[in-house]
Write a protein that holds these residues in place. Structure first.
Motif, short mmCIF file in Angstrom:
data_model
loop_
_atom_site.label_atom_id
_atom_site.label_comp_id
_atom_site.label_asym_id
_atom_site.label_seq_id
_atom_site.Cartn_x
_atom_site.Cartn_y
_atom_site.Cartn_z
N ARG A 1 -2.76 -14.06 8.25
CA ARG A 1 -1.67 -13.80 7.30
C ARG A 1 -1.91 -12.47 6.56
O ARG A 1 -0.97 -11.69 6.37
N THR A 2 -3.15 -12.22 6.18
CA THR A 2 -3.45 -10.97 5.47
C THR A 2 -3.19 -9.77 6.38
O THR A 2 -2.58 -8.78 5.96
N LEU A 3 -3.64 -9.86 7.63
CA LEU A 3 -3.42 -8.76 8.57
C LEU A 3 -1.94 -8.54 8.84
O LEU A 3 -1.47 -7.40 8.94
N GLU A 4 -1.18 -9.64 8.96
CA GLU A 4 0.26 -9.53 9.21
C GLU A 4 0.97 -8.91 8.02
O GLU A 4 1.92 -8.12 8.17
N GLN A 5 0.53 -9.25 6.80
CA GLN A 5 1.12 -8.65 5.61
C GLN A 5 0.85 -7.13 5.59
O GLN A 5 1.73 -6.34 5.26
N VAL A 6 -0.39 -6.78 5.93
CA VAL A 6 -0.72 -5.35 5.96
C VAL A 6 0.10 -4.65 7.04
O VAL A 6 0.58 -3.53 6.85
N CYS A 7 0.27 -5.30 8.19
CA CYS A 7 1.09 -4.72 9.26
C CYS A 7 2.52 -4.48 8.78
O CYS A 7 3.14 -3.45 9.08
N ALA A 8 3.05 -5.47 8.06
CA ALA A 8 4.42 -5.33 7.54
C ALA A 8 4.50 -4.16 6.57
O ALA A 8 5.47 -3.38 6.58
N GLU A 9 3.50 -4.02 5.70
CA GLU A 9 3.48 -2.90 4.76
C GLU A 9 3.41 -1.57 5.50
O GLU A 9 4.11 -0.61 5.13
N MET A 10 2.56 -1.51 6.52
CA MET A 10 2.42 -0.27 7.27
C MET A 10 3.71 0.06 8.01
O MET A 10 4.10 1.23 8.12
N THR A 11 4.36 -0.96 8.52
CA THR A 11 5.64 -0.73 9.22
C THR A 11 6.69 -0.18 8.27
O THR A 11 7.42 0.76 8.59
N ARG A 12 6.79 -0.78 7.08
CA ARG A 12 7.74 -0.28 6.08
C ARG A 12 7.40 1.15 5.67
O ARG A 12 8.29 1.99 5.52
N PHE A 13 6.12 1.41 5.50
CA PHE A 13 5.68 2.76 5.14
C PHE A 13 6.07 3.76 6.23
O PHE A 13 6.61 4.84 5.95
N ARG A 14 5.80 3.39 7.48
CA ARG A 14 6.13 4.29 8.59
C ARG A 14 7.63 4.56 8.66
O ARG A 14 8.07 5.70 8.87
N ASN A 15 8.43 3.54 8.47
CA ASN A 15 9.88 3.71 8.52
C ASN A 15 10.38 4.58 7.37
O ASN A 15 11.27 5.42 7.54
N SER B 1 -2.54 -4.25 13.86
CA SER B 1 -2.79 -3.41 12.68
C SER B 1 -3.53 -2.14 13.07
O SER B 1 -3.28 -1.06 12.52
N ASP B 2 -4.46 -2.26 14.03
CA ASP B 2 -5.21 -1.09 14.46
C ASP B 2 -4.31 -0.07 15.15
O ASP B 2 -4.46 1.14 14.96
N GLN B 3 -3.36 -0.58 15.95
CA GLN B 3 -2.41 0.32 16.60
C GLN B 3 -1.53 1.03 15.57
O GLN B 3 -1.26 2.23 15.68
N LEU B 4 -1.09 0.27 14.57
CA LEU B 4 -0.24 0.87 13.53
C LEU B 4 -0.98 1.95 12.75
O LEU B 4 -0.44 3.04 12.51
N ILE B 5 -2.19 1.64 12.36
CA ILE B 5 -2.92 2.62 11.55
C ILE B 5 -3.25 3.87 12.36
O ILE B 5 -3.26 4.98 11.83
N THR B 6 -3.48 3.68 13.65
CA THR B 6 -3.72 4.83 14.51
C THR B 6 -2.49 5.71 14.61
O THR B 6 -2.57 6.94 14.62
N ALA B 7 -1.31 5.06 14.66
CA ALA B 7 -0.05 5.81 14.78
C ALA B 7 0.32 6.52 13.49
O ALA B 7 1.03 7.53 13.52
N ILE B 8 -0.14 6.02 12.36
CA ILE B 8 0.26 6.56 11.07
C ILE B 8 -0.76 7.55 10.50
O ILE B 8 -0.39 8.56 9.89
N GLU B 9 -2.04 7.26 10.70
CA GLU B 9 -3.10 7.98 9.97
C GLU B 9 -3.08 9.48 10.20
O GLU B 9 -3.29 10.26 9.26
N ASP B 10 -2.82 9.92 11.43
CA ASP B 10 -2.84 11.37 11.68
C ASP B 10 -1.71 12.07 10.92
O ASP B 10 -1.89 13.17 10.40
N GLY B 11 -0.56 11.41 10.83
CA GLY B 11 0.54 11.99 10.06
C GLY B 11 0.22 12.05 8.58
O GLY B 11 0.56 13.04 7.90
N VAL B 12 -0.42 11.01 8.06
CA VAL B 12 -0.80 11.00 6.65
C VAL B 12 -1.82 12.10 6.38
O VAL B 12 -1.75 12.81 5.37
N THR B 13 -2.78 12.26 7.27
CA THR B 13 -3.78 13.31 7.11
C THR B 13 -3.13 14.68 7.08
O THR B 13 -3.47 15.54 6.26
N ALA B 14 -2.15 14.88 7.95
CA ALA B 14 -1.43 16.15 7.97
C ALA B 14 -0.63 16.35 6.70
O ALA B 14 -0.59 17.45 6.14
#
Length: 396
Positions: free
Chosen positions: A98-112, A34-47
Motif C-alpha cells: 500500500r505504501t509503495l502504491e501510494q508513492v507510485c500514485a504521487e509520482m504519477t501525479r507529479f509526472r503528469n 515505483s522503481d520504473q517511475l522514479i527512473t523515468a522522472i529523476e533525470d528530468g528533475v535533476t535537469a
C-alpha cells in the motif's frame, strides 16, 4: 528431486502460506513499478534542478523522493534473503505494498503535472551536453592547428599566445561547470575562444607586411608633425602680439611638449624597426601603437596653439555674435520650460544665465581684452543650459 527444488523458488511448497506468497509477489510488483517511475522522472528533475534549484519541480519532488526512499528501505528489509527463507505474514507485505502504491500514485501525479517542465529541462540538458561535446571538438581542432608545421613560426606571437591562454581558461571553466544552465554559455565561450585561436593563426602570416606598412606610416606622420610644429613659433608670437598674455599662458610649453612627444614617437619607430629585423612583427606593431599615441599628443600640442589663435581672432571680430548664440539657446530652453510647465522649477535658474552672459560680455575691457576667459565663460554657460534642457526632457 527436481520438483522439490522448484518448490523452493516458486509458490506451491506445502509449508508456505499462499496468501503470504501472493502478498509478497504484489509487493515486489509495486516496488518494480515505483522503481520504473522514479527512473523515468529523476533525470528530468535533476535537469530542472540545475536550471532552477529552488523551483517548484525541486520543491514538490523532494518529499515524494523521501517517501519513496523510506518505502524502498522497508521493502528491502522485507525481502527474503534466500529461496529457503520463510515468508512473513501477508499483512506485513500488504502494508508495504500500500505504501509503495501510494508513492507510485504521487509520482504519477507529479509526472503528469510537471511533464512539460521536465521535458523542457531534459531538452535543455541534452542541448547543454551537445554544446559541451561540440566545444571540446572545436577546442581539439584549435589545439591540433597549433601543431601544424606551417603554424610553428607563429606560436610565439603575442596574439597567438593570448588566444591560446583564453582557450585554456575557458576549457578549465567547462571542466568545472556542473550547472547545465551555464554549461551552454561556457561551451559557447570555448567555441569562440577556439575560433579566436584559428583567427590569430590565420592573421599571423600577414603581420610582417602590416608592421612594415605601419612603420612607413609612422615615419610619414613624424615628418608631417615636424612640419606643422614649425607653425607654432609664428602662431605663438601672433598670440602675444594680438592678445593679452592671459589668453595663451597655458600654451607656453606646447612647443616643448610637441618636441618631446615627437622624439618619443621617433624612439618607438626605431624600436619597431628593430623588432621587424628580429622577425617579431607583432612587437613592432605594439611599438607603432605607442608611437601613434605620442604623435597624437604632439598633434594636440600643435593644434592647441593654432586653434587658439584662430578662435580668438573669430571672437575678437564679433564678440557679440558668440554671446548671441548662447542667448539663442537660452531662449529655446526658456520656451521648453513654458511648454512643459516647468517654469516653477527651472525658470529662475535659466533667468540667472542672462546675468552670467551679460557679466562675461561686460568683462571685455581694456586695450587687450581677455577674449579667452570670455570664450570659456560662454562655453560653460552653454554647457549648463544644455544640462538643464536634458533634465527637463528627462534625459539626465
Amino acid at each position: 528431486m527436481a520438483s522439490t527444488f522448484m518448490r523452493k523458488w516458486f509458490a506451491g511448497d506445502s509449508g508456505d502460506d499462499p496468501v503470504a506468497v501472493e502478498a509478497y509477489g504484489a509487493m515486489t510488483t509495486a516496488f518494480l513499478q515505483s522503481d520504473q517511475l522514479i527512473t523515468a522522472i529523476e533525470d528530468g528533475v535533476t535537469a530542472a534542478r540545475a536550471i532552477d534549484p529552488a523551483g517548484q519541480v525541486t520543491q514538490q519532488w523532494a518529499p515524494i523522493r523521501e517517501r519513496h526512499s523510506a518505502a524502498t528501505a522497508t521493502y528491502l528489509q522485507l525481502q527474503r534473503p534466500g529461496p529457503d527463507s520463510p515468508y512473513q505474514s501477508a499483512p506485513i507485505y500488504q502494508e508495504c505494498t500500500r505504501t509503495l502504491e501510494q508513492v507510485c500514485a504521487e509520482m504519477t501525479r507529479f509526472r503528469n503535472r510537471f511533464s512539460d517542465s521536465l521535458g523542457r529541462a531534459r531538452a535543455a540538458q541534452h542541448m547543454a551536453v551537445q554544446s559541451a561535446q561540440q566545444a571540446r571538438l572545436d577546442a581539439n581542432a584549435a589545439v591540433t592547428a597549433l601543431d601544424d608545421a606551417e603554424n610553428l613560426p607563429f606560436l610565439q606571437y603575442p596574439s597567438v599566445i593570448a588566444a591560446v591562454d583564453v582557450l585554456a581558461a575557458q576549457i578549465r571553466k567547462l571542466d568545472a561547470v556542473t550547472d547545465s544552465a551555464h554549461r551552454r554559455d561556457v561551451a559557447g565561450a570555448v567555441t569562440d575562444a577556439a575560433a579566436a585561436v584559428h583567427a590569430a593563426l590565420a592573421a599571423a602570416p600577414g603581420r610582417g607586411i602590416e608592421a612594415q606598412n605601419a612603420v612607413r606610416s609612422i615615419a610619414t606622420r613624424i615628418s608631417a608633425v615636424a612640419t606643422r610644429a614649425e607653425q607654432m613659433g609664428p602662431a605663438r608670437s601672433a598670440l602675444l602680439r594680438e592678445f593679452s598674455a592671459a589668453c595663451s599662458n597655458d600654451l607656453v610649453d606646447n612647443d616643448r611638449v610637441a618636441a618631446a612627444a615627437s622624439a618619443a614617437a621617433d624612439q618607438e619607430l626605431r624600436a619597431a624597426r628593430a623588432e621587424i629585423a628580429a622577425a617579431r612583427p607583432e612587437s613592432a606593431l605594439a611599438h607603432c601603437s605607442s608611437a601613434r599615441d605620442h604623435l597624437r599628443a604632439a598633434d594636440d600640442a600643435v593644434d592647441a596653439v593654432t586653434h587658439r589663435l584662430r578662435s580668438l581672432r573669430e571672437i575678437r571680430s564679433d564678440p557679440a555674435q558668440a554671446a548671441d548664440k548662447v542667448r539663442f539657446r537660452l531662449r529655446d530652453a526658456q520656451q521648453l520650460a513654458l511648454q512643459r510647465d516647468l517654469v516653477g522649477e527651472w525658470g529662475s535658474v535659466l533667468d540667472a544665465q542672462v546675468d552670467r552672459i551679460d557679466r562675461a560680455r561686460a568683462a571685455l575691457t581694456g586695450v587687450h581684452p581677455d577674449y579667452w576667459t570670455y570664450m570659456t565663460d560662454l562655453e560653460a554657460i552653454d554647457r549648463f543650459i544644455n544640462g538643464v534642457v536634458d533634465r527637463m526632457r528627462g534625459r539626465a
